[in-house]
Design an enzyme around this catalytic site. Structure first.
Site, short mmCIF file in Angstrom:
data_model
loop_
_atom_site.label_atom_id
_atom_site.label_comp_id
_atom_site.label_asym_id
_atom_site.label_seq_id
_atom_site.Cartn_x
_atom_site.Cartn_y
_atom_site.Cartn_z
N GLY A 56 27.81 115.05 41.02
CA GLY A 56 26.68 114.53 40.26
C GLY A 56 26.98 114.52 38.79
CB THR A 57 26.85 112.38 36.21
OG1 THR A 57 27.32 112.46 34.88
CG2 THR A 57 25.83 111.27 36.32
CB THR A 58 23.58 116.01 33.55
OG1 THR A 58 23.74 116.90 34.66
CG2 THR A 58 22.27 116.30 32.86
#
Length: 90
Positions: free
Chosen positions: A9-11
């Site tokens: 995932g990324t933020t």
């Protein structure tokens, strides 16, 4: 989490302020356990007034940005004015 699960995932975030907007994102791009890029810019400027934060496959992001820039430039030429942020979002 067990040993076979893969956390990914990324933020990216956007904060609306009185005088504008603040965008932030992490920089690491991964492919499974492999770190593809340690310093991948996930905030991309489309026009002077439009920017996006991105997550997903790098090649997809690059193609999407290319299309967005081209479409907004064509719209500017056809209308004879700069596309507004609201129009670009639509």
């Amino acid at each position: 989490m067990n040993d076979k699960e893969l956390k990914t995932g990324t933020t990216t975030i956007g904060i609306v302020c009185k005088e504008g907007l603040v965008l932030a994102a992490d920089k690491r791009a991964t492919s499974g356990y492999l770190i593809s890029y340690k310093r991948f810019d996930k905030i991309i400027q489309i026009t002077d007034n439009v920017a996006v934060t991105v997550a997903g496959t790098v090649s997809d992001v690059q193609l999407l940005v290319k299309y967005l820039k081209a479409e907004l430039k064509i719209k500017d030429i056809r209308t004879g004015r700069e596309t507004t942020v609201k129009e670009a979002a639509s």
